[in-house]
Design an enzyme around this catalytic site. Structure first.
Site, PDB file in Angstrom:
ATOM      1  CG  HIS A 386      -1.814   1.161   1.368  1.00 63.75           C
ATOM      2  ND1 HIS A 386      -3.145   1.107   1.042  1.00 63.75           N
ATOM      3  CD2 HIS A 386      -1.592   2.435   1.798  1.00 63.75           C
ATOM      4  CE1 HIS A 386      -3.708   2.284   1.250  1.00 63.75           C
ATOM      5  NE2 HIS A 386      -2.781   3.111   1.715  1.00 63.75           N
ATOM      6  CD  GLU A 387       1.452   3.804   3.641  1.00 65.13           C
ATOM      7  OE1 GLU A 387       1.757   4.837   2.990  1.00 65.13           O
ATOM      8  OE2 GLU A 387       0.398   3.696   4.292  1.00 65.13           O
ATOM      9  CG  HIS A 393       0.345   8.079  -7.480  1.00 66.01           C
ATOM     10  ND1 HIS A 393      -0.926   8.238  -6.969  1.00 66.01           N
ATOM     11  CD2 HIS A 393       0.322   8.735  -8.670  1.00 66.01           C
ATOM     12  CE1 HIS A 393      -1.661   8.941  -7.802  1.00 66.01           C
ATOM     13  NE2 HIS A 393      -0.924   9.265  -8.839  1.00 66.01           N
TER      14      HIS A 393
END
Length: 606
Positions: A386-387, A393
């Site tokens: 997730h992180e 991104h």
């Protein structure tokens, strides 16, 4: 609880990549301070010429970028060990400089809005270097009805440091001052509770441990109910002041307008989830059946229903699992993952005083960072995915966009992170060796959707109602907040017993100090389920669209960027599709439970 000094260096982040030393930080801060008068010297000159406008915007970006680096370094230093007064002081100074910079820039938007739009467009056409600011300037003009006069904007900017008070009080109270009780773990060993350990204890197969952890954490928060209600109430009052000062019809409208998100997106999310709560009630009923309890309590909601497959992973195993799960994103993405894993982008383990939870942070021109409190559970493995989704991104946007468009909007912030989670889960389901392991992963999938889509939408309802009450002039007392929280949980969790201590659970949610943020976990997860499915099924065409999404930053409206990737969140269809997946996995899980898979033991089939 280990001290910071006991953590191996390779498992700590290398903040020296931002600033080699605190002295280098000081030098950069001095440079920003020296440039603030230069910024203010452009006051009254923006319409003078295209050259003057370009020079002012370029200096604004330079100062803003350097302030971003100063903030990131100071706050990450503080988060390593929140009780260190020198780190707190550095964070306070960074905040003060951020506010001062905001004040030095506060005149710019009003002055731009006072210019003739056609004159500005002429500047954009005649100077090619200025053209990159076209969308940014159009966004400023879009906000025209809510931008105040230059003196009023200066006052609003000057309030910035005070506006952080409620969040700072919450953070210091819960991370540094609050002490939780000692309980006995499954082996009878006394363990001091913490927020991170609470998450693990709620997944314990020993119901006594789950109950005592629940009572220990929420009982402690209850002891501070008046302070926490006052702190959160102050945050809501600030939201209300800002929305009214800027002429918005509501706090929600003010929060969504910055990213041009239609109000219908928020309301549709809540309405769609409310309409489909029967699916969540089915899952709660199945959980009660599998756990074989007379009453399902709130501390029974997180324990994995298949105990023997509840594996633990050392950190290197977790990294390898993430690598394999994210292979559909291509070799370039995999190489960047490895770079982050090898080169100390990540602060891995919990230590005394470290900020709880996990996040990604960084600044333009320097690689992103990730804070973890890794504990070895499958949930912690997913947190890495997730992180790192957040981090990469940011990396792609920083690489492919100029500074002015490098930061993606909050509305898009959770899409890449949860796409990584969805891909990792697909990989694990594909590799499941038997019905029991598949049952475990289906349960994990249901938990992800329950906690990310259903639970965050419950949070969104809470925020909407609380702000609505404040707008109507109603007081936000501990009793009223607790009553609302209980009503929502009873509606969402139907067959479960909503324990009295749960009434204060709202007070431990840090995201409430960033108003109307949490609904984007739900919209982001719905988007991620769709995108991950397309990447796996379509391959390169879907991956190309997704890579373009990662690289666009804030160079276009958020709704448009997501729509170009293939997801239209102005419609209820993505949310409906996500809940359809929840029901499909639930149906398969019900069949496996009916077949007795949950009773089998790993290795002997019985």
């Amino acid at each position: 609880m280990r001290e910071r000094s006991a953590i191996e260096e390779r498992h700590t982040w290398r903040l020296e990549d931002l600033f080699e030393t605190d002295e280098a930080w000081e030098a950069s801060a001095s440079g920003v301070t020296d440039d603030l008068p230069r910024l203010e010297a452009f006051k009254g000159r923006l319409g003078e010429s295209a050259d003057a406008l370009l020079e002012a915007l370029t200096l604004r970006d330079s100062v803003s970028c350097r302030v971003g680096a100063l903030l990131a370094y100071a706050f990450m230093r503080r988060d390593e060990q929140t009780s260190r007064t020198e780190a707190q002081a550095l964070a306070d100074r960074a905040t003060a400089l951020y506010v001062r910079t905001g004040g030095a820039l506060s005149w710019m938007a009003p002055e731009l809005l006072a210019l003739d739009e056609e004159r500005v467009r002429t500047f954009l056409d005649e100077k090619s270097d200025l053209a990159l600011y076209r969308f940014s300037l159009e966004e400023i003009f879009r906000a025209r009805p809510h931008v105040l006069s230059a003196p009023e904007e200066a006052l609003m900017a000057g309030m910035g440091e005070m506006a952080q008070t409620a969040d700072n009080v919450f953070s210091m109270l819960t991370n540094a001052d609050m002490r939780f009780p000692v309980i006995k773990d499954e082996k009878g060993i006394e363990v001091e509770l913490s927020e991170e350990r609470y998450s693990r204890f709620l997944r314990s197969q020993d119901r006594r441990v789950r109950r005592e952890a629940f009572e220990g954490i929420l009982g402690t928060y209850r002891n501070f109910r008046n302070t926490l209600a006052a702190s959160y109430g102050g945050s809501v009052k600030h939201d209300l002041f800002v929305s009214r000062a800027r002429g918005y019809g509501s706090c929600l409208e003010a929060a969504l307008d910055g990213n041009a998100i239609p109000l219908s997106v928020y309301h549709s999310t809540v309405e769609t989830v409310r309409r489909r709560l029967d699916a969540l009630h089915r899952y709660v009923a199945l959980r009660k059946e599998v756990l074989a309890v007379d009453e399902l309590h709130m501390y029974d909601l997180y324990v994995p229903l298949v105990a023997d497959v509840d594996k633990t992973y050392d950190y290197e195993e977790a990294l390898d699992l993430v690598r394999r799960g994210l292979r559909p994103l291509g070799d370039d993405y995999g190489a960047l993952l490895d770079e982050g894993f090898r080169n100390r982008w990540i602060d891995v383990y919990e230590n005394r005083g470290k900020r709880s939870g996990a996040y990604s942070w960084g600044n333009y021109g320097v690689h992103p960072y990730v804070l973890l409190n890794y504990g070895g559970t499958i949930r912690d493995v997913f947190t890495i995915a997730h992180e790192m989704g957040h981090a990469l991104h940011r990396f792609y946007s920083d690489r492919d966009q100029p500074y002015v468009y490098s930061s993606h909007t909050i509305f898009l912030a959770e899409v890449a992170s949860t796409t990584n989670e969805a891909l990792l889960l697909r990989h694990l389901l594909d590799e499941a060796k038997d019905g029991r392991e598949r049952l475990y992963l289906l349960n994990y999938s249901l938990e992800q959707i329950r906690t990310t889509l259903f639970r965050q939408t419950l949070f969104a309802e809470f925020e909407l109602e609380v702000h609505g009450r404040a707008e109507a002039g109603e007081p936000l007392t501990p009793e009223s907040l607790e009553t609302l929280w209980m009503e929502l949980n009873r509606a969402y969790y139907g067959p479960a017993v909503v324990d009295d201590l749960l009434a204060g659970e709202w007070s431990r949610i840090p995201h409430f100090y960033n108003a109307f943020y949490v609904y984007q976990y739900a919209t982001g997860y719905a988007s991620a389920l769709y995108l991950s499915k397309k990447i796996v099924e379509e391959g390169l065409p879907a991956l190309d669209r997704y890579r373009r999404f990662l690289s666009r930053g804030s160079s276009a409206p958020s709704i448009e960027i997501l729509r170009d990737a293939g997801v239209d969140m102005t419609l209820s269809a993505p949310m409906e599709a996500a809940i359809d997946i929840f029901e499909d996995h639930l149906t398969e899980m019900e069949k496996l439970v009916a077949a007795g898979e949950h009773r089998k033991r790993e290795g002997n089939g019985r």
